[in-house]
Write a protein that holds these residues in place. Structure first.
Motif, PDB file in Angstrom:
ATOM      1  N   LEU A 105      32.447  67.400  32.782  1.00 50.18           N
ATOM      2  CA  LEU A 105      32.405  66.551  32.874  1.00 50.18           C
ATOM      3  C   LEU A 105      31.002  66.283  33.087  1.00 50.18           C
ATOM      4  O   LEU A 105      30.478  67.567  33.692  1.00 50.18           O
ATOM      5  N   PRO A 106      30.491  65.366  33.250  1.00 49.29           N
ATOM      6  CA  PRO A 106      29.552  65.030  33.565  1.00 49.29           C
ATOM      7  C   PRO A 106      29.726  65.119  35.187  1.00 49.29           C
ATOM      8  O   PRO A 106      30.816  65.077  36.246  1.00 49.29           O
ATOM      9  N   GLY A 107      28.279  65.672  36.431  1.00 48.85           N
ATOM     10  CA  GLY A 107      29.457  67.013  37.458  1.00 48.85           C
ATOM     11  C   GLY A 107      27.883  67.036  37.714  1.00 48.85           C
ATOM     12  O   GLY A 107      26.485  67.356  37.977  1.00 48.85           O
ATOM     13  N   ALA A 108      28.151  66.986  39.512  1.00 47.13           N
ATOM     14  CA  ALA A 108      26.514  67.578  40.222  1.00 47.13           C
ATOM     15  C   ALA A 108      27.349  67.707  41.521  1.00 47.13           C
ATOM     16  O   ALA A 108      28.188  67.803  41.993  1.00 47.13           O
ATOM     17  N   PHE A 109      26.377  68.992  42.065  1.00 50.41           N
ATOM     18  CA  PHE A 109      26.745  69.665  43.538  1.00 50.41           C
ATOM     19  C   PHE A 109      25.708  70.243  44.275  1.00 50.41           C
ATOM     20  O   PHE A 109      24.641  69.543  44.097  1.00 50.41           O
ATOM     21  N   VAL A 110      26.204  70.576  45.657  1.00 48.86           N
ATOM     22  CA  VAL A 110      25.446  70.384  46.880  1.00 48.86           C
ATOM     23  C   VAL A 110      26.680  71.641  46.966  1.00 48.86           C
ATOM     24  O   VAL A 110      27.379  71.740  46.753  1.00 48.86           O
ATOM     25  N   PHE A 111      26.246  72.673  48.071  1.00 45.20           N
ATOM     26  CA  PHE A 111      26.599  74.126  48.974  1.00 45.20           C
ATOM     27  C   PHE A 111      26.785  73.833  50.289  1.00 45.20           C
ATOM     28  O   PHE A 111      26.139  72.646  50.898  1.00 45.20           O
ATOM     29  N   GLY A 112      27.574  74.622  50.878  1.00 47.85           N
ATOM     30  CA  GLY A 112      28.260  74.308  51.768  1.00 47.85           C
ATOM     31  C   GLY A 112      27.977  75.440  52.802  1.00 47.85           C
ATOM     32  O   GLY A 112      27.626  76.235  51.629  1.00 47.85           O
ATOM     33  N   SER A 113      27.451  75.812  54.295  1.00 48.56           N
ATOM     34  CA  SER A 113      27.787  76.963  54.601  1.00 48.56           C
ATOM     35  C   SER A 113      28.910  78.034  54.105  1.00 48.56           C
ATOM     36  O   SER A 113      28.568  79.516  53.911  1.00 48.56           O
ATOM     37  N   ASN A 114      29.880  77.573  54.093  1.00 49.21           N
ATOM     38  CA  ASN A 114      30.876  78.494  53.025  1.00 49.21           C
ATOM     39  C   ASN A 114      31.045  78.988  51.868  1.00 49.21           C
ATOM     40  O   ASN A 114      31.410  79.428  51.631  1.00 49.21           O
ATOM     41  N   ASP A 115      29.832  78.248  51.279  1.00 46.26           N
ATOM     42  CA  ASP A 115      29.077  79.486  50.048  1.00 46.26           C
ATOM     43  C   ASP A 115      28.250  80.666  49.841  1.00 46.26           C
ATOM     44  O   ASP A 115      28.593  81.205  49.159  1.00 46.26           O
ATOM     45  N   TYR A 116      28.252  80.327  51.243  1.00 44.29           N
ATOM     46  CA  TYR A 116      26.945  81.733  51.025  1.00 44.29           C
ATOM     47  C   TYR A 116      27.792  82.687  52.148  1.00 44.29           C
ATOM     48  O   TYR A 116      27.392  83.375  52.430  1.00 44.29           O
ATOM     49  N   GLY A 168      28.631  56.797  29.958  1.00 45.77           N
ATOM     50  CA  GLY A 168      27.139  56.097  29.332  1.00 45.77           C
ATOM     51  C   GLY A 168      26.228  54.807  30.343  1.00 45.77           C
ATOM     52  O   GLY A 168      24.789  54.132  29.762  1.00 45.77           O
ATOM     53  N   ARG A 169      25.911  55.036  31.448  1.00 49.27           N
ATOM     54  CA  ARG A 169      24.952  54.845  32.444  1.00 49.27           C
ATOM     55  C   ARG A 169      24.188  56.035  33.193  1.00 49.27           C
ATOM     56  O   ARG A 169      24.878  56.881  32.956  1.00 49.27           O
ATOM     57  N   VAL A 170      23.116  55.087  33.438  1.00 52.29           N
ATOM     58  CA  VAL A 170      22.013  56.421  34.417  1.00 52.29           C
ATOM     59  C   VAL A 170      22.162  56.332  35.607  1.00 52.29           C
ATOM     60  O   VAL A 170      22.657  55.096  36.035  1.00 52.29           O
ATOM     61  N   VAL A 171      22.498  57.524  36.064  1.00 54.93           N
ATOM     62  CA  VAL A 171      22.848  57.586  38.147  1.00 54.93           C
ATOM     63  C   VAL A 171      21.434  58.001  38.160  1.00 54.93           C
ATOM     64  O   VAL A 171      21.158  59.663  37.753  1.00 54.93           O
ATOM     65  N   ASP A 172      21.270  57.462  38.988  1.00 56.21           N
ATOM     66  CA  ASP A 172      20.315  57.976  40.307  1.00 56.21           C
ATOM     67  C   ASP A 172      20.634  59.187  41.981  1.00 56.21           C
ATOM     68  O   ASP A 172      21.889  58.592  41.949  1.00 56.21           O
ATOM     69  N   LEU A 173      20.456  60.546  41.049  1.00 60.24           N
ATOM     70  CA  LEU A 173      21.213  61.401  42.990  1.00 60.24           C
ATOM     71  C   LEU A 173      19.743  62.557  42.876  1.00 60.24           C
ATOM     72  O   LEU A 173      19.116  62.621  42.639  1.00 60.24           O
ATOM     73  N   ALA A 174      20.131  62.416  44.860  1.00 59.12           N
ATOM     74  CA  ALA A 174      19.766  63.464  45.514  1.00 59.12           C
ATOM     75  C   ALA A 174      20.431  63.599  46.306  1.00 59.12           C
ATOM     76  O   ALA A 174      21.681  63.584  46.749  1.00 59.12           O
ATOM     77  N   GLY A 175      20.819  65.415  46.894  1.00 57.38           N
ATOM     78  CA  GLY A 175      21.126  65.662  47.326  1.00 57.38           C
ATOM     79  C   GLY A 175      20.324  67.065  48.120  1.00 57.38           C
ATOM     80  O   GLY A 175      18.937  66.895  48.354  1.00 57.38           O
ATOM     81  N   VAL A 176      21.095  67.548  49.307  1.00 58.66           N
ATOM     82  CA  VAL A 176      20.094  67.871  49.800  1.00 58.66           C
ATOM     83  C   VAL A 176      21.407  69.531  50.223  1.00 58.66           C
ATOM     84  O   VAL A 176      22.488  69.172  50.291  1.00 58.66           O
ATOM     85  N   ASP A 177      21.080  70.808  50.740  1.00 65.62           N
ATOM     86  CA  ASP A 177      21.596  71.921  50.602  1.00 65.62           C
ATOM     87  C   ASP A 177      21.956  71.530  52.322  1.00 65.62           C
ATOM     88  O   ASP A 177      21.036  70.491  53.019  1.00 65.62           O
ATOM     89  N   ASP A 178      22.904  72.703  52.836  1.00 66.54           N
ATOM     90  CA  ASP A 178      23.861  72.253  54.037  1.00 66.54           C
ATOM     91  C   ASP A 178      22.320  71.458  55.229  1.00 66.54           C
ATOM     92  O   ASP A 178      21.844  73.074  55.728  1.00 66.54           O
ATOM     93  N   PRO A 179      22.489  70.806  55.874  1.00 65.00           N
ATOM     94  CA  PRO A 179      22.020  70.667  57.226  1.00 65.00           C
ATOM     95  C   PRO A 179      22.809  70.801  58.176  1.00 65.00           C
ATOM     96  O   PRO A 179      22.058  71.754  59.301  1.00 65.00           O
ATOM     97  N   HIS A 180      24.155  71.394  58.265  1.00 63.31           N
ATOM     98  CA  HIS A 180      24.403  72.284  58.968  1.00 63.31           C
ATOM     99  C   HIS A 180      24.015  73.705  59.590  1.00 63.31           C
ATOM    100  O   HIS A 180      24.128  74.309  60.907  1.00 63.31           O
ATOM    101  N   ILE A 181      23.437  74.413  59.072  1.00 65.21           N
ATOM    102  CA  ILE A 181      22.693  75.443  59.235  1.00 65.21           C
ATOM    103  C   ILE A 181      21.588  74.944  59.196  1.00 65.21           C
ATOM    104  O   ILE A 181      20.720  76.251  58.563  1.00 65.21           O
ATOM    105  N   ASP A 182      21.213  74.503  58.495  1.00 70.04           N
ATOM    106  CA  ASP A 182      19.121  73.729  58.833  1.00 70.04           C
ATOM    107  C   ASP A 182      18.626  74.356  57.708  1.00 70.04           C
ATOM    108  O   ASP A 182      17.576  74.710  57.344  1.00 70.04           O
TER     109      ASP A 182
END
Length: 291
Positions: A105-116, A168-182
């Motif tokens: 399916l269409p998807g989006a992701f960011v990581f957290g500190s415990n991915d690193y 069927g619609r356009v989704v505008d997305l933004a994200g940041v890497d984990d701010p918990h570890i700056d």
């Protein structure tokens, strides 16, 4: 045994029972939460967003993998993952097995500190100290996980912006890497006013990041990290969020200025603190509906 001895014994029995419940039952008692979010234009068809966060998966957690796989039966239009997928160097195959039907399916992701980095034994009372240093564990294969997500067509939003089509619609997305570890470096700029909906992702719901998203016109802010407090006191709620977010907003759907904020209590726990109380592990189906 005297009265004080009986009271002490009772306290020990209740404490042991509570710990056993939180460790053996509630942390494996997965639940799906549902919210309607009034964001879309009048008369628009609903858009279903599945929000998954904080699996903290280890290779032998097969029950959790099976439960996540079954979420595909909800037929979401968009899947959003807000980090902390792994808790072991060999977790990638299990994470991909859990997400396999969702990766179609269409998807989006960011990581957290415990991915690193992997788990480190911690004093749980340390979470009440705002000035504590973050301790890095063994490096985890986050690039392998990133590559698998990208190969499936999911959008990487770690300090990035993108658009995609969902339902069927356009989704505008933004994200940041984990701010918990700056690691956050917000790609500032106004959200696309012509998109059907504007969604922003961050693993940790740090207020400075949420404010930046809102200033740029993003209407739905999605985060995890807090575990909903993980241990909640009935009538009081979360005792800690492990970030700058107010404890009252530790989980669920809330207003954040002009935007909606959803904080997932997540599906896992830190392996060194495998307990939940009054805070079941969760994923959430957000149904976006007309304003």
């Amino acid at each position: 045994m005297g009265p004080l001895g009986k009271i002490a014994l009772g306290a020990v029995v209740v404490g042991a029972g509570t710990l056993a419940y939180g460790t053996l039952i509630e942390r494996n008692w997965f639940t799906l939460r549902r919210y309607d979010v009034p964001l879309l234009a009048p008369e628009a068809e609903p858009l279903r967003v599945l929000h998954v966060s904080d699996l903290h998966l280890t290779p032998k957690q097969r029950r959790k993998q099976r439960w996540v796989r079954e979420l595909a039966g909800l037929d979401p239009d968009l899947v959003v993952v807000t980090g902390d997928n792994m808790a072991h160097p060999d977790a990638v195959p299990g994470v991909l097995a859990a997400y396999e039907p969702l990766l179609e399916l269409p998807g989006a992701f960011v990581f957290g500190s415990n991915d690193y980095s992997g788990p480190v034994l911690k004093n749980p009372f340390g979470y009440f100290r705002e000035d504590r240093d973050y301790e890095h564990g063994v490096e985890l294969p986050f690039e392998d996980l990133r590559t698998a997500f990208l190969d499936a067509g999911w959008v990487d939003l770690n300090n990035k912006r993108a658009t995609l089509k969902a339902g069927g619609r356009v989704v505008d997305l933004a994200g940041v890497d984990d701010p918990h570890i700056d690691l956050d470096a917000y790609p500032a700029g106004p959200a696309d006013p012509t998109a059907a909906v504007r969604i922003a992702l961050s693993h940790a719901p740090e207020p400075r990041v949420l404010d930046a998203f809102t200033e740029d016109g993003f209407e739905l802010l999605l985060a995890g990290h807090t575990h909903g407090g993980q241990v909640r006191v009935p009538g009081v709620g979360a005792l800690v969020t492990n970030c700058g977010l107010d404890r009252k907003l530790a989980r669920g759907l809330h207003r954040w200025d002009r935007a909606w904020l959803h904080v997932s209590a997540g599906l896992g726990t830190h392996p060194t603190a495998p307990v939940r109380f009054a805070c079941r592990p969760e994923a959430t189906l957000l149904t976006l509906i007309p304003r």
